[in-house]
Design a protein around this motif. Structure first.
Motif, PDB file in Angstrom:
ATOM      1  N   GLN A 546       0.828  -1.203   0.000  1.00 22.86           N
ATOM      2  CA  GLN A 546       0.000   0.000   0.000  1.00 22.86           C
ATOM      3  C   GLN A 546       0.865   1.256   0.000  1.00 22.86           C
ATOM      4  OE1 GLN A 546      -2.434  -0.634   3.464  1.00 22.86           O
ATOM      5  NE2 GLN A 546      -3.983  -1.805   2.356  1.00 22.86           N
ATOM      6  N   ALA A 550       1.154   4.065  -3.004  1.00 23.21           N
ATOM      7  CA  ALA A 550       0.896   5.478  -2.751  1.00 23.21           C
ATOM      8  C   ALA A 550       2.029   6.369  -3.247  1.00 23.21           C
ATOM      9  CB  ALA A 550       0.688   5.707  -1.254  1.00 23.21           C
ATOM     10  N   ASP A 554       7.203   6.293   2.108  1.00 24.19           N
ATOM     11  CA  ASP A 554       5.997   6.353   2.927  1.00 24.19           C
ATOM     12  C   ASP A 554       5.950   5.098   3.802  1.00 24.19           C
ATOM     13  OD1 ASP A 554       2.440   6.591   2.136  1.00 24.19           O
ATOM     14  OD2 ASP A 554       3.573   7.141   3.932  1.00 24.19           O
ATOM     15  N   ARG A 556       2.986   2.572   6.034  1.00 31.39           N
ATOM     16  CA  ARG A 556       1.573   2.287   6.281  1.00 31.39           C
ATOM     17  C   ARG A 556       1.454   1.178   7.321  1.00 31.39           C
ATOM     18  NH1 ARG A 556      -2.072   3.988   2.270  1.00 31.39           N
ATOM     19  NH2 ARG A 556      -1.366   6.029   1.567  1.00 31.39           N
ATOM     20  N   GLU A 565      -6.907   3.168   0.546  1.00 30.12           N
ATOM     21  CA  GLU A 565      -5.831   3.823   1.264  1.00 30.12           C
ATOM     22  C   GLU A 565      -6.265   4.087   2.688  1.00 30.12           C
ATOM     23  OE1 GLU A 565      -3.999   7.072  -0.774  1.00 30.12           O
ATOM     24  OE2 GLU A 565      -3.660   8.112   1.086  1.00 30.12           O
ATOM     25  N   ARG A 574       0.193   7.912   8.202  1.00 30.30           N
ATOM     26  CA  ARG A 574       0.916   8.101   6.947  1.00 30.30           C
ATOM     27  C   ARG A 574       1.794   9.337   7.054  1.00 30.30           C
ATOM     28  NH1 ARG A 574       0.491  10.735   1.963  1.00 30.30           N
ATOM     29  NH2 ARG A 574       1.122   9.463   0.192  1.00 30.30           N
TER      30      ARG A 574
END
Length: 578
Positions: A546, A550, A554, A556, A565, A574
């Motif tokens: 994920q 994105a 990042d 998650r 998301e 996030r």
């Protein structure tokens, strides 16, 4: 039998039997090796190439998918061109697989037809991909091609599934044939062992029968004479009456002559001392009370002692973990010393400066003739280099050779232990899956040396971002994982993820060039997100995917919703470090 009337003839008879058995065993071994060679040739020429080519084909197809997605997401026509450039390589690889599989008599013809069908499906897919992705990369509105994109995605999934099937099938076929070779080698070893044992039994029977009838009685006289000579006797009337023309009689006369010559040429103590002084191995002599009575030069050099510093000291001074025990007054000295006898036992000697030196230690009684033991003789061989080699082998087996981080084997074991501890103590545990963004582009543009530099530098930086009791491991390629022990809340994992992201965006210098990359991090918590290691690993991987979808750079948390998301709440946080 007159033919076997002499000892030489009897021995020659046994040697001929042994030679015949050796020739038969050699023929059997050559036949077994020929069979193994045929199987190895098949595995080398077909199974191995099929496994490698199918895996390479899958990798090329996945790379092409990534390039198409990159062109769609970022509007890069050059990515479409790169992807199109892989089409001919993929088709050529499929053709190679088809030829190889046709040559293998172990592959069903139906599977070869499936390969041709996959090739046809891929050609149709490649033509449609060019027509769809290039206009989109050049700026055309994607809204008008939603249906076509969905259909193309379905074709991608079907092709990926079929290519994975073939890669898995060929790999399993290769593994199966290798396992068969191992089994065949084991069977060959088993039957060779049985044959040699049978041969040895036969030779033993023949020799025993011959020796029982013609050798035992006269040889017993010679044996008794040898024992008597060891006790100091110098007269042997039974040997003097033996026939000098008989082979065993000659042996008896030779013993009489040897005894006379030995008595006249006794070895001096200085000669023996010279041998002991120049031994490479350590030699230590102790009394029955384990007090050191003598050492050779090798002992002094190994332990950095002078001889007079050791004489009179207890062996415990230089032999680690030595325990003399309580002597039993009811037993003779030989039996009290019996527990301390050993042969090639791994022990540790202590040097004067406290260094521990691993050795192979053998211990024997110090006695003269059949008298009671007067002490013990220790012979120690330094095995420091062997121990260092064993430690190096253990390091290579448990740690990644490039980064020095624990490998997947050690990581899986530590994760299992950490989850068991967290379950017993009612604590939380965090698992992070880390994937480098655009790592393949670094390898493709700057070379594998730059990729190695990036991995080693990032491994060091990531290690400084976690606690001492946490575990960071390299799972393979550009994938890393972190086990967060004993975290209070998900915020602890989020803080660690921020530190990792910050470290990930710092440039890496390689040959005066700066390499920029970032990280995609997925986080799963135990016991909230999973109850076992397999689920925890899978959920952390989903969360990482994920983060990468994105845009990367990042992290998650696992939310249980792989298609949407996650929001910035207690379950999902996030952060962009751009």
């Amino acid at each position: 039998m007159k033919l076997l009337g002499s000892v030489r003839h009897k021995i020659w008879f046994c040697v001929n039997i042994a030679l015949l058995g050796f020739l038969v065993a050699t023929g059997f071994a050559l036949y077994s090796n020929h069979r193994l060679k045929d199987h190895l040739t098949h595995v080398r020429d077909l199974d191995f190439h099929l496994a490698m080519r199918s895996a390479e084909l899958l990798t090329l197809f996945e790379t092409q998918q990534d390039l198409y997605e990159e062109s769609f997401l970022f509007g890069l026509p050059e990515s479409v061109n790169k992807a199109n450039g892989l089409t001919q390589r993929i088709l050529a690889m499929m053709e190679t697989l088809s030829h190889l599989s046709h040559d293998s008599d172990r592959l069903h013809s139906k599977r070869n037809e499936n390969l041709h069908e996959v090739k046809d499906d891929y050609q149709n897919y490649a033509q449609r991909a060019v027509q769809i992705y290039l206009p989109l990369a050049e700026g055309e509105d994607a809204g008008e091609k939603v249906a076509e994109l969905q259909q193309l995605a379905t074709e991608q999934q079907n092709l990926d599934k079929q290519l994975r099937y073939f890669a898995e099938f060929y790999r399993n076929t290769f593994d199966g044939h290798v396992s068969s070779l191992i089994t065949l080698a084991g069977q060959n070893s088993y039957w060779l062992t049985i044959f040699f044992l049978a041969l040895l039994t036969l030779i033993t029977l023949v020799v025993n029968i011959a020796s029982t009838r013609m050798l035992i009685s006269p040889l017993r006289h010679i044996k008794d004479a040898v024992r008597a000579f060891g006790r100091g006797r110098r007269e042997f009337p039974q040997l003097e009456t033996m026939d000098p023309h008989d082979d065993i009689g000659e042996l008896g006369i030779a013993f009489l002559n040897m005894a006379s010559e030995l008595e006249a040429t006794t070895v001096s103590k200085a000669y023996v001392d010279s041998i002991l002084y120049n031994m490479n191995d350590s030699l230590i002599v102790t009394s029955n009370q384990f007090l050191i009575r003598g050492v050779n030069q090798a002992t002094c050099e190994m332990l950095d002692y002078r001889e007079n510093e050791l004489i009179g000291q207890n062996i415990a001074l230089i032999l680690k973990d030595f325990s003399p025990g309580e002597p039993d007054p009811e037993l003779i000295d030989d039996l009290n010393l019996l527990p301390h006898l050993c042969s090639n036992a791994e022990k540790v000697l202590l040097a004067k400066d406290g260094r521990e030196i691993p050795v192979l230690l053998s211990t024997g009684w110090l006695k003269e003739g059949e008298s009671a033991a007067e002490g013990l003789v220790y012979v120690a061989k330094d095995i420091t280099e062997r121990k260092m080699a064993e430690q190096k082998l253990e390091q290579l087996a448990q740690y990644d050779f490039l980064t020095g981080l624990p490998n997947r084997l050690v990581f899986n074991d530590r994760l299992r232990q950490s989850m068991q501890l967290a379950q017993r103590e009612g604590r939380q545990l965090g698992l992070m899956f880390i994937d480098l963004d655009r790592f393949k582009s670094v390898n493709d543009t700057l070379g594998h040396a730059a990729g190695d530099t990036l991995l080693k530098t990032l491994s060091h930086r990531l290690g400084t971002c976690v606690r001492g009791n946490d575990t960071i491991a390299r799972l393979g390629g550009d994938e890393f994982a972190v086990i967060l022990e004993n975290i209070a809340t998900h915020q602890d994992a989020a803080n660690t993820a921020r530190r990792l992201l910050t470290a990930g965006v710092e440039p890496v210098i390689h040959e005066e060039s700066e390499i920029f990359t970032s990280l995609s991090i997925g986080i799963a918590l135990y016991p909230m997100d999973a109850g076992n290691t397999q689920e925890l690993l899978k959920n952390a991987d989903i969360a990482m995917y994920q983060a990468k979808q994105a845009g990367g750079n990042d992290y998650r948390f696992y939310s249980g919703e792989s298609d949407e998301e996650p929001e910035d709440n207690d379950e999902t946080i996030r952060m962009n470090a751009r």
